[in-house]
Design a protein around this motif. Sequence first.
Motif, PDB file in Angstrom:
ATOM      1  N   LEU A 510       0.828  -1.211   0.000  1.00  0.00           N
ATOM      2  CA  LEU A 510       0.000   0.000   0.000  1.00  0.00           C
ATOM      3  C   LEU A 510       0.860   1.258   0.000  1.00  0.00           C
ATOM      4  O   LEU A 510       0.568   2.229  -0.710  1.00  0.00           O
ATOM      5  N   ALA A 511       1.937   1.249   0.804  1.00  0.00           N
ATOM      6  CA  ALA A 511       2.792   2.436   0.922  1.00  0.00           C
ATOM      7  C   ALA A 511       3.570   2.723  -0.350  1.00  0.00           C
ATOM      8  O   ALA A 511       4.043   3.851  -0.553  1.00  0.00           O
ATOM      9  N   ASN A 512       3.723   1.721  -1.227  1.00  0.00           N
ATOM     10  CA  ASN A 512       4.442   1.915  -2.489  1.00  0.00           C
ATOM     11  C   ASN A 512       3.545   2.424  -3.610  1.00  0.00           C
ATOM     12  O   ASN A 512       4.047   2.850  -4.655  1.00  0.00           O
ATOM     13  N   GLN A 513       2.231   2.395  -3.424  1.00  0.00           N
ATOM     14  CA  GLN A 513       1.326   2.768  -4.510  1.00  0.00           C
ATOM     15  C   GLN A 513       1.346   4.283  -4.737  1.00  0.00           C
ATOM     16  O   GLN A 513       1.174   5.069  -3.793  1.00  0.00           O
ATOM     17  N   PRO A 514       1.559   4.718  -5.981  1.00  0.00           N
ATOM     18  CA  PRO A 514       1.686   6.157  -6.279  1.00  0.00           C
ATOM     19  C   PRO A 514       0.462   6.974  -5.866  1.00  0.00           C
ATOM     20  O   PRO A 514       0.604   8.101  -5.373  1.00  0.00           O
ATOM     21  N   ASP A 515      -0.743   6.436  -6.076  1.00  0.00           N
ATOM     22  CA  ASP A 515      -1.937   7.216  -5.731  1.00  0.00           C
ATOM     23  C   ASP A 515      -2.065   7.406  -4.229  1.00  0.00           C
ATOM     24  O   ASP A 515      -2.535   8.451  -3.753  1.00  0.00           O
ATOM     25  N   VAL A 516      -1.601   6.401  -3.447  1.00  0.00           N
ATOM     26  CA  VAL A 516      -1.604   6.539  -1.988  1.00  0.00           C
ATOM     27  C   VAL A 516      -0.623   7.628  -1.567  1.00  0.00           C
ATOM     28  O   VAL A 516      -0.930   8.479  -0.724  1.00  0.00           O
ATOM     29  N   ARG A 517       0.561   7.628  -2.165  1.00  0.00           N
ATOM     30  CA  ARG A 517       1.578   8.634  -1.814  1.00  0.00           C
ATOM     31  C   ARG A 517       1.122  10.049  -2.185  1.00  0.00           C
ATOM     32  O   ARG A 517       1.396  11.004  -1.456  1.00  0.00           O
TER      33      ARG A 517
END
Length: 769
Positions: A510-517
């Motif tokens: 989850l922490a690697n997903q661009p939209d989350v960041r």
Amino acid sequence: MQQERILQKIELASKSLGKTWPLYSFVTSNPLTGFENKHFKQAALEAEQLMGGHLFPDSSSYNKALQSGKIDPEELKNLFDEKGINFSIEESLSQMNPQINTSKNSTHLLDSYIIKWLMTFMDEGLAEWSMPDRELGIYKAWKALVKYDKDITINFPNKLPENSLDLLKDLLEDFSEEDQIEVIKQHLAALPGWTGYIKYRLETNSQWQQKFPITIEDYLAVRLCAAKNLNINLLQINKKASIDNHDRELEYLWLKAWEKTWQKNMAKNLDKKLQSDQNPNHPDQKNYSPEAQFVFCIDTRSELIRRHVEACGNYETFGYAGFFGIAMDYENLSDGIVKKSCPPILASSYKVSELPKEKNKHELNKFLQRNEKKNFTHYFLKRMKHMLPSAFGYVEGSGIFYGASLLSRTIIPNKLYNSKKKEKLSFENSCNPHLTTISDTNLSAKINLEEKVSIVKSAFDLMGWKTFSPIILFVGHGSHTANNAFASSLDCGACAASPGRHNARMLALLANQPDVRLELKKLNIHIPETSFFMGAEHNTTTDEIVIFDSELPDSHKEQFLQLKENLFKAQVSATAERLNTSKNSIQAAEKKSNNWSETRPEWGLAKNAGFIVGPRALTKSLNLHGNCFLHSYNWELDTDGNALAAIMQGPMVVTQWINNHYYFATVDNENYGGGSKITHNVTGRFGVMQGNGGDLKRGLPLQSVNESDQQYYHQPLRLSVYIHAPIARVTEILEKYNHLKSLITNEWIYLMVIDPQDSNKIKAYADGK
């Protein structure tokens, strides 16, 4: 109406009983959880009256602690003075020789009878031949079969009421309302392990419960009906020995002196650290930039490995509850079984399953083929052993092969241990964990972006995270042991006795997903594009850290190789310290891990005594000897106090459960622990008994808490919690959440506040303030 009143009485009587957790998910919880609304001392005495046992350390253990300096005589004298006790230390020891109740158990025959039926009905796949009619529930199944039982004669069993509550009404009608509750309470407490497992099945509604339901009222109907036909009084008078409050007061004061001595030593260590660093929220370096960051579980075993990881390089470590903030169930690809993987006090909101990576579908297919072949081989060999036509010939013919295997596992267990092969053959590097809501059956479904962001943000908020290094590892933990019925008790308590690796992998994804960041950036959490998150697992038996690194960017490869090299160094030094050996420490740990005859492959969370909530700088240079749970927290970033409230409501309560479990399993292992592993007998795949009968064991085995039959290894001390935060903030949380305040005022735990707004003075919470 009468049935409802009986159910109300059963609910009232059963509140005092804790749950018994199954071996495959053995959560170390407080066996006296039903008494937590009472003061600890009173709860212990009442539990003794109800269920037997002795719930304070014995005088010889107190004396050993005194002689070894673990109890300060001055602390003991001060407590005696406060209570107006005039005994000398030696005189008080001589007074603490409890009278052991040696009277015969008047319900032994009844207990043996009911255990036979419980073993048969509640079996979860161990028995080759199953009991008929189990889908009807235990009362109706027993009613249909009891006429064939030679141990008891029930006249006209077919004329028994169809409903268990109607039978209970008939059996209890001659008793007063008060005595009815007492009858129910006594018969539930007669076998607290078995009734605790019934409570577990009812509350979790497990697959076995759905298929073969058992209720407390059905159990009581069978038991009380059997008691009447065995001519056993339903109401037992003077069931337990009377309490000598004077002697018990002495025992309690000795316990407090032991705990206060531990707290005094901890305060000295923390004071030294605080004097050298008045603001532990900020590292010494102005522009501190670690090469890698690790998030470990708050588990006491992480304290050791964190020290050694930090010593091997420019690395920063954090402590966070090992379910990594994801309230999830996990479906294992190896067996298809869905298990809870978050604290038992939380309801699961999500389900995590495995989906193949596009580029690794071939490797996954190979894994599935190997797994299918392994499962069939296991099934085939089991059938050959158990089927009547083949059993004798198979055992005779294959004995030499089984003998050779047993001999090699005995003589060279470390040679047979191959962690790298295990990881290579696993599915983690071929799959990604996939998160859906708990009710969603569509494998392609996804949770919305807002929920993903909330999960990741909560982790950073609770830990007080500000800067991010290029490589960041979320490190779950699990224990790898052989021939160990209590293996799950060594896994992650925050994951309901499951390994934490899958939660760690999920949070990293989850922490690697661009939209989350991108959404986190809008919330003022800036994760550099160069930062990459990975899931990992700390094997607490061998101190190896396995990293799931299949998608690591090429730009990080060189740094990653250096990291793995340093983690191997940390494993060498950590195992050397833990096993107290200077040579071949890893091989020694692997031998203990894979040795089928090893009674204690590791000590688990034994010696846990403290829970420290604050920045790592508060404890970084201290060797806490695996005594403390460590949760990262930065009070300056937690402006509204919500992060601290979450820590106190979640991890603090879970650590109290663990601490209480170890305490009671240590002071009375026979009644509240698991007894000796030497005579364990696994029943129904879910529990153990001593020998061929008896109550289901509720706690950890003797070898998990004792050095020998008479010598404690675990120090039976209640949890001391240290929180680095303004005292006003802590007080506000306690006033808002009365159940937390109750745990402290009733002395199930101690609370100390390190107040950063008052020169970091350590202040003990006492008398409600």
